[in-house]
Design an enzyme around this catalytic site. Structure first.
Site, PDB file in Angstrom:
ATOM      1  N   LYS A   1       1.025  -1.747  -0.051  1.00 57.37           N
ATOM      2  CA  LYS A   1       0.249  -0.144   0.121  1.00 57.37           C
ATOM      3  C   LYS A   1       0.612   1.115   0.119  1.00 57.37           C
ATOM      4  O   LYS A   1       1.533   1.400   0.947  1.00 57.37           O
ATOM      5  CB  LYS A   1      -0.710  -0.093   1.291  1.00 57.37           C
TER       6      LYS A   1
ATOM      7  N   GLU B   1       9.589   1.279  10.962  1.00 59.59           N
ATOM      8  CA  GLU B   1      10.812   2.635  10.497  1.00 59.59           C
ATOM      9  C   GLU B   1       9.459   3.240  10.635  1.00 59.59           C
ATOM     10  O   GLU B   1       9.454   4.185  10.100  1.00 59.59           O
ATOM     11  CB  GLU B   1      10.908   2.104   9.645  1.00 59.59           C
TER      12      GLU B   1
ATOM     13  N   CYS C   1      13.555  10.696   6.910  1.00 55.86           N
ATOM     14  CA  CYS C   1      13.004   9.553   8.053  1.00 55.86           C
ATOM     15  C   CYS C   1      15.164  10.244   8.764  1.00 55.86           C
ATOM     16  O   CYS C   1      15.231  10.591   9.985  1.00 55.86           O
ATOM     17  CB  CYS C   1      13.435   8.501   8.372  1.00 55.86           C
TER      18      CYS C   1
ATOM     19  N   GLU D   1       9.894  15.731  14.756  1.00 55.87           N
ATOM     20  CA  GLU D   1      10.057  15.697  14.385  1.00 55.87           C
ATOM     21  C   GLU D   1       9.882  16.517  12.929  1.00 55.87           C
ATOM     22  O   GLU D   1       8.442  16.362  12.417  1.00 55.87           O
ATOM     23  CB  GLU D   1       9.602  14.154  13.395  1.00 55.87           C
TER      24      GLU D   1
HETATM   25  P1  NAD Z   1       1.281   8.845   7.868  1.00 57.23           P
HETATM   26  O1  NAD Z   1       2.144   7.409   8.759  1.00 57.23           O
HETATM   27  O2  NAD Z   1       0.115   8.664   7.404  1.00 57.23           O
HETATM   28  O3  NAD Z   1       1.629   7.375   6.329  1.00 57.23           O
HETATM   29  C1  NAD Z   1       2.593   6.980   5.751  1.00 57.23           C
HETATM   30  C2  NAD Z   1       2.007   5.471   5.302  1.00 57.23           C
HETATM   31  O4  NAD Z   1       0.945   5.068   6.041  1.00 57.23           O
HETATM   32  C3  NAD Z   1       1.083   6.037   4.310  1.00 57.23           C
HETATM   33  O5  NAD Z   1       0.735   4.775   2.934  1.00 57.23           O
HETATM   34  C4  NAD Z   1      -0.264   6.225   4.547  1.00 57.23           C
HETATM   35  O6  NAD Z   1      -1.700   5.537   3.668  1.00 57.23           O
HETATM   36  C5  NAD Z   1      -0.595   5.122   5.221  1.00 57.23           C
HETATM   37  N1  NAD Z   1      -1.188   4.964   6.345  1.00 57.23           N
HETATM   38  C6  NAD Z   1      -1.748   5.624   6.685  1.00 57.23           C
HETATM   39  N2  NAD Z   1      -3.273   5.566   7.578  1.00 57.23           N
HETATM   40  C7  NAD Z   1      -2.803   4.707   7.820  1.00 57.23           C
HETATM   41  C8  NAD Z   1      -3.600   3.805   8.886  1.00 57.23           C
HETATM   42  N3  NAD Z   1      -4.753   4.714   9.812  1.00 57.23           N
HETATM   43  N4  NAD Z   1      -3.571   2.352   8.839  1.00 57.23           N
HETATM   44  C9  NAD Z   1      -2.279   2.254   8.196  1.00 57.23           C
HETATM   45  N5  NAD Z   1      -1.789   2.837   6.715  1.00 57.23           N
HETATM   46  C10 NAD Z   1      -2.112   4.532   7.092  1.00 57.23           C
HETATM   47  O7  NAD Z   1       2.412   9.908   7.607  1.00 57.23           O
HETATM   48  P2  NAD Z   1       1.804  10.911   6.619  1.00 57.23           P
HETATM   49  O8  NAD Z   1       1.076  12.042   7.152  1.00 57.23           O
HETATM   50  O9  NAD Z   1       2.080  11.236   5.070  1.00 57.23           O
HETATM   51  O10 NAD Z   1       2.860  11.917   7.225  1.00 57.23           O
HETATM   52  C11 NAD Z   1       3.668  12.665   8.248  1.00 57.23           C
HETATM   53  C12 NAD Z   1       4.104  12.542   9.490  1.00 57.23           C
HETATM   54  O11 NAD Z   1       5.223  11.276   9.694  1.00 57.23           O
HETATM   55  C13 NAD Z   1       5.340  13.561   8.405  1.00 57.23           C
HETATM   56  O12 NAD Z   1       5.851  14.795   8.533  1.00 57.23           O
HETATM   57  C14 NAD Z   1       6.778  12.511   9.075  1.00 57.23           C
HETATM   58  O13 NAD Z   1       6.988  13.007  10.241  1.00 57.23           O
HETATM   59  C15 NAD Z   1       6.415  11.465   9.196  1.00 57.23           C
HETATM   60  N6  NAD Z   1       6.875  10.767   8.404  1.00 57.23           N
HETATM   61  C16 NAD Z   1       7.826   9.471   8.758  1.00 57.23           C
HETATM   62  C17 NAD Z   1       8.013   9.394   7.488  1.00 57.23           C
HETATM   63  C18 NAD Z   1       9.949   8.384   7.717  1.00 57.23           C
HETATM   64  O14 NAD Z   1      10.103   7.909   6.188  1.00 57.23           O
HETATM   65  N7  NAD Z   1      10.214   7.892   8.468  1.00 57.23           N
HETATM   66  C19 NAD Z   1       7.557   8.480   6.383  1.00 57.23           C
HETATM   67  C20 NAD Z   1       6.739   9.422   5.745  1.00 57.23           C
HETATM   68  C21 NAD Z   1       6.440  10.488   6.625  1.00 57.23           C
END
Ligand code: NAD
Length: 477
Positions: free
Chosen positions: A171, A246, A280, A379
């Protein structure tokens, strides 16, 4: 309209629903993706389960490895097309996008050549017994990946899983899934059997939640925010499956007075502005020995004031961030710094004439940031570096360990004893000495401690994460 990829076919969502794909450059719609939901996840998990008992499951380790190596070659043959797609979807400068595609190919090469090099064991035991420890795939592995490096994250997550013989359901993030879809199509073209690789696009709370809760998966890997990581781990616990998380970091550079500043300063700058800080492992905290604080800040200020922001085509230091929420997040932290009267030591330059609706943020160097300030604890996921100073080695270590995160760190010193002491004392999954984030690190075990997550990706350890041993005890007299 882009299609998702289930059971070897490019398909729409069963509901027919779609999501708009917006360009980070100007906020305008340029494509649509299927809004997959539980029904689509059900199909993908079924396809993956079927693949395990049909063509894909029957391949030898060597044959799986060859397919992965071929996919790496195919990625390189389509390098520019993939880089353009990645830059368009995420807003990355073209040079960054090109590097990402090169690293993506490297994941397939590395794990392709590793698929037949993880062995079982024969153990000495009682007389009359032979004990074999087999290493087996887990089954259907689920991979929820973020938008910051969609191509690299896809490779990092699925290449080891496929090398070990699992079938994968991915996903990707709703904000950036065009390259993952294209890579699945390329995998079909090089001969991956149907169902081995499935990509379901859609929203996190719909397709993502349905995948993480699905009783038909045997493992889940998640990269993204802490909030969602907790939900994914909870879902994994309900199904009693293994989960690798992660969840980002607040990675420090610990800089001692004896370091080679001319080497350190450009690497420290690059470590926070690369990918517009949406990494990250971004080196977002700078912890400097007080005696050289003015000197390093002067050098860094010079570098930061030359950082330029533009569109992917302009190929400057930073592109726009991925979406409006992310732009607002970075702006929020900069306002928090302003409210607390934190020194803005230097800022980069947003190129004139960029569309107002684009998601551009100003790279910023903050000075003397208190350790407990939000800019030092949370972050930001943008090009914002928070600097602070220390007197003693013990104080430096306490500052380095002074957040909830523990993903990556760097120690800058020419003193060999201090290199060892400090790198051993810092709580992080990776510590660089006189360097930071070099070369993509496909070969290097990677992952977090503390709230940065658990489990290991990259390197050979990733192959162990996505497989299990079975001990066969044979009495033969
Ligand atoms: P997020 O955690 O919402 O999204 C990451 C992934 O999880 C996406 O594919 C999303 O569709 C999925 N997801 C979202 N809600 C979900 C749920 N309830 N169940 C399963 N999967 C779900 O991240 P975001 O909102 O796009 O970004 C927010 C913050 O997260 C950023 O500002 C950053 O601080 C952090 N982030 C970290 C990384 C990393 O590499 N560690 C990457 C992206 C974002």
């Amino acid at each position: 309209m882009a299609k998702m990829f289930i059971n070897g076919q490019s398909v729409s969502a069963q509901s027919g629903k779609v999501l708009d794909v917006l360009s980070p450059v100007d906020g305008k719609k340029f494509d649509e993706i299927p809004r997959g939901e539980k029904a689509d996840i059900d199909l993908a998990v079924t396809a993956a389960n079927n693949a395990l008992v049909s063509a894909w499951g029957k391949l030898t380790a060597l044959e799986r490895g060859r397919l992965l190596v071929k996919l790496g070659e195919k990625v390189l043959a389509n390098h520019e097309e993939l880089a353009l797609l990645e830059a368009r979807d995420t807003g990355k400068p073209m040079t960054t996008a090109r590097t990402d595609i090169t690293v993506l190919a490297r994941y397939f090469e590395f794990y392709g050549s590793g698929s037949d090099k993880i062995h079982g064991m024969v153990l000495p035991f009682l007389n009359g017994y032979t004990v074999n420890v087999l290493r087996e795939p887990l089954g259907v592995t689920a991979h929820i990946i973020p938008w910051n490096y969609p191509a690299q994250m896809l490779g990092r997550s699925i290449a080891p899983a496929l090398a070990m013989g699992n079938a994968v359901v991915v996903k990707p993030a709703e904000d950036a899934c065009l390259t993952p879809i294209r890579i699945a199509e390329l995998a079909r073209d090089v001969g991956f059997p149907e169902g081995a690789i499935n990509i379901v696009t859609g929203l996190g709370e719909e397709a993502g939640a349905a995948l993480s809760e699905h009783p038909g998966i045997n493992f889940i890997s998640f990269t993204g925010s802490n909030e969602v990581g907790v939900l994914v781990q909870r879902a994994a616990a309900k199904n009693v499956i293994k989960c690798v998380l992660e969840l980002g970091g607040k990675s420090p550079h610990v800089v001692f007075g004896d370091c080679d500043l001319d080497r350190a300063v450009p690497i420290i700058t690059r470590g926070i502005i690369a990918n517009t800080g949406q990494t990250c492992t971004a080196g977002s905290r700078l912890i400097v020995e007080r005696s050289i604080y003015p000197q390093i800040m002067e050098k860094l200020a010079k570098q930061f004031s030359q950082v330029k922001v533009g569109t992917p085509d302009m190929d400057l230091d930073c592109g726009p961030v991925v979406n409006l929420a992310q732009r607002e997040r970075v702006e929020f932290f900069l306002k928090e710094a302003q409210k607390s009267n934190i020194d803005v030591v230097a800022q980069g330059v947003i190129s004139p004439g960029l569309p107002k609706e684009g998601y551009y943020v100003t790279p910023t160097l903050l000075g003397n940031v208190p350790i407990n300030h939000r800019c030092n604890q949370e972050e930001i996921f943008g090009p914002v570096l928070a600097a602070m100073s220390f007197e003693t080695e013990a104080e430096a270590i306490a500052l380095a360990n002074g957040t909830d995160y523990g993903l990556m760190a760097a120690v800058w010193t020419e003193n060999g004893g201090r290199q060892q002491r400090v790198s051993k004392s810092i709580k992080a999954g990776q510590v660089y000495i006189n360097s930071f984030g070099a070369g993509g690190g496909v070969e290097l075990p990677f992952g977090g401690v503390k709230k940065s997550g658990h489990g290991r990706e990259k390197g050979f350890l990733a192959l162990e994460e996505v497989s299990a041993t079975k001990t066969v005890i044979n009495y033969h007299g």
